[in-house]
Design an enzyme around this catalytic site. Structure first.
Site, PDB file in Angstrom:
ATOM      1  N   TYR A  11     -14.845  -2.421   7.007  1.00 14.16           N
ATOM      2  CA  TYR A  11     -13.394  -2.124   7.125  1.00 14.16           C
ATOM      3  C   TYR A  11     -13.138  -2.321   8.599  1.00 14.16           C
ATOM      4  O   TYR A  11     -12.056  -3.015   8.731  1.00 14.16           O
ATOM      5  CB  TYR A  11     -13.175  -0.466   6.997  1.00 14.16           C
ATOM      6  CG  TYR A  11     -11.988  -0.031   7.111  1.00 14.16           C
ATOM      7  CD1 TYR A  11     -10.754  -0.206   6.283  1.00 14.16           C
ATOM      8  CD2 TYR A  11     -11.945   0.957   8.223  1.00 14.16           C
ATOM      9  CE1 TYR A  11      -9.584   0.206   6.696  1.00 14.16           C
ATOM     10  CE2 TYR A  11     -10.858   1.548   8.470  1.00 14.16           C
ATOM     11  CZ  TYR A  11      -9.504   1.367   7.954  1.00 14.16           C
ATOM     12  OH  TYR A  11      -8.265   1.929   7.902  1.00 14.16           O
ATOM     13  N   GLY A  46       0.770  -1.127  -0.053  1.00 11.13           N
ATOM     14  CA  GLY A  46      -0.031  -0.061   0.103  1.00 11.13           C
ATOM     15  C   GLY A  46       0.825   1.227  -0.039  1.00 11.13           C
ATOM     16  O   GLY A  46       0.370   2.180   0.511  1.00 11.13           O
TER      17      GLY A  46
HETATM   18  N1  SER Z   1      -9.307   7.086   8.364  1.00 12.33           N
HETATM   19  C1  SER Z   1     -10.060   5.824   8.396  1.00 12.33           C
HETATM   20  C2  SER Z   1     -11.322   5.961   7.461  1.00 12.33           C
HETATM   21  O1  SER Z   1     -11.958   6.798   7.680  1.00 12.33           O
HETATM   22  C3  SER Z   1     -10.131   5.321   9.753  1.00 12.33           C
HETATM   23  O2  SER Z   1      -9.070   4.678  10.100  1.00 12.33           O
HETATM   24  O3  SER Z   1     -11.726   4.970   7.010  1.00 12.33           O
END
Ligand code: SER
Length: 336
Positions: free
Chosen positions: A153, A10
């Site tokens: 996520y 990444g």
């Molecule tokens: N910055 C990330 C997001 O907003 C959270 O870790 O998905």
């Protein structure tokens, strides 16, 4: 003979670019970077960059025959908003991709008889608060509290933290001889704000988007309510946290997963900080109900006392220094 290197997946993302800038000046080993995209020109001379997919097993097998990884910074991921639009793809990249890299690290640790350090950025998304009353009541969460993510996520990050612990502590637990296992270490980051890059596909993006839009003289409609409070951190502190955790003696670590944070503020306070630097900025609030629901489930503050105690974590940039000394001057320079 395999070449010793540090692998960064990444690498073209926000953390990846900042990490390459830092490690190429301070690290002692060559950097091998991997991403679906190419790197910005100014970083190309600082590492060997491979355009490729963490899900490409043939590519990973080839890298394993050529390199011996001292450490792997596995940063490749789809962020939270993007993952809600493509949850199955998110699961593939975020979970199967992490599994593939953990297997690389497990195999290399075993072969060389020395642990590969595996650094994994996790997130406030691993938390899930049921409502705003609880979010206000339990404002400062510890690592083991409210591990009930509501996003793909967040689920992916929480599960991969556990996978990392499995590979570092319990892998092949039924075999007669235990292999040398990898050394898994993970940070739960708050929203990150870089002066040099802008995020895409995250739900904490309103902070950096507001600031970068103001610096370019563009109007910005913030997608969360003014009273939304989240923790944030300057990107330079995030990279320092990753490097400091990677360098900590194994014996000092009482956990594999650590919260780290710098400052918490409301979206209205964020706007006020931006207006101090860019008084003509046009910032409005047009909350998006779905994305608001995601940030409402994330804690207002992270309790990072374990990281402070175990490995001396401390952010260099609190709220005012982050804006006055890191973000605003560098962003002005970037767009001038
Ligand atoms: N910055 C990330 C997001 O907003 C959270 O870790 O998905």
């Amino acid at each position: 003979m395999r070449k010793k290197a540090i692998l960064i997946t990444g690498a073209s993302g926000e953390i990846g670019q900042a990490l390459i800038s830092n490690l190429s000046q301070t690290g002692s080993l060559p950097l091998l970077s991997l991403d679906l995209h190419s790197l910005p020109q100014e970083l190309m001379s600082r590492c060997t960059h491979i355009v490729g997919d963490v899900l490409d097993h043939n590519l990973l097998a080839r890298l394993v025959t050529e390199y011996e990884f001292e450490a792997i910074y596995h940063l490749a991921a789809l962020l939270s908003t993007r993952s809600e639009y493509s949850p199955e793809l998110a699961h593939q990249v975020n979970v199967d991709g992490t599994m593939a890299l953990l297997q690389v690290a497990a195999e290399q640790s075993q072969r060389r008889g020395k642990p590969v350090t595996f650094i994994f950025p996790s997130s406030i998304a691993a938390y899930g608060m049921p409502n705003l009353v609880v979010k206000a009541r339990d404002a400062r969460v510890k690592e083991w509290q409210w591990n009930n993510p509501t996003t793909m996520y967040g689920c992916n990050k929480l599960y991969c933290e556990q996978l990392g612990i499995y590979y570092s502590k319990h892998y092949q637990q039924l075999s007669a001889t235990r292999p040398t296992m990898l050394d898994f270490r993970s940070l739960r980051f708050p929203g990150l704000i870089s002066a040099y890059t802008t995020p895409s596909g995250g739900t904490t993006d309103y902070g950096p988007e507001m600031l970068h839009a103001a610096a370019q003289g563009k109007p910005y409609a913030c997608f969360v309510r003014e009273d939304t409070v989240l923790p944030f951190m300057a990107m330079t502190d995030a990279v320092n946290a990753l490097l400091k955790l990677a360098a900590a003696p194994a014996g000092s670590l009482s956990h594999a997963i650590y919260n780290v944070t710098s400052f918490s503020l409301s979206a209205a306070d964020f706007r006020d900080q931006v207006l101090r630097a860019f008084p003509d900025a046009q910032i409005t609030f047009e909350p998006d109900v779905q994305r608001q629901g995601i940030v409402d489930s994330w804690p207002a503050e992270l309790d990072d006392s374990a990281a402070r105690y175990d490995w001396g974590w401390e952010p260099e940039y609190g709220l005012q220094r982050a804006f006055d000394e890191y973000l605003v001057p560098n962003i002005r320079r970037r767009y001038s």
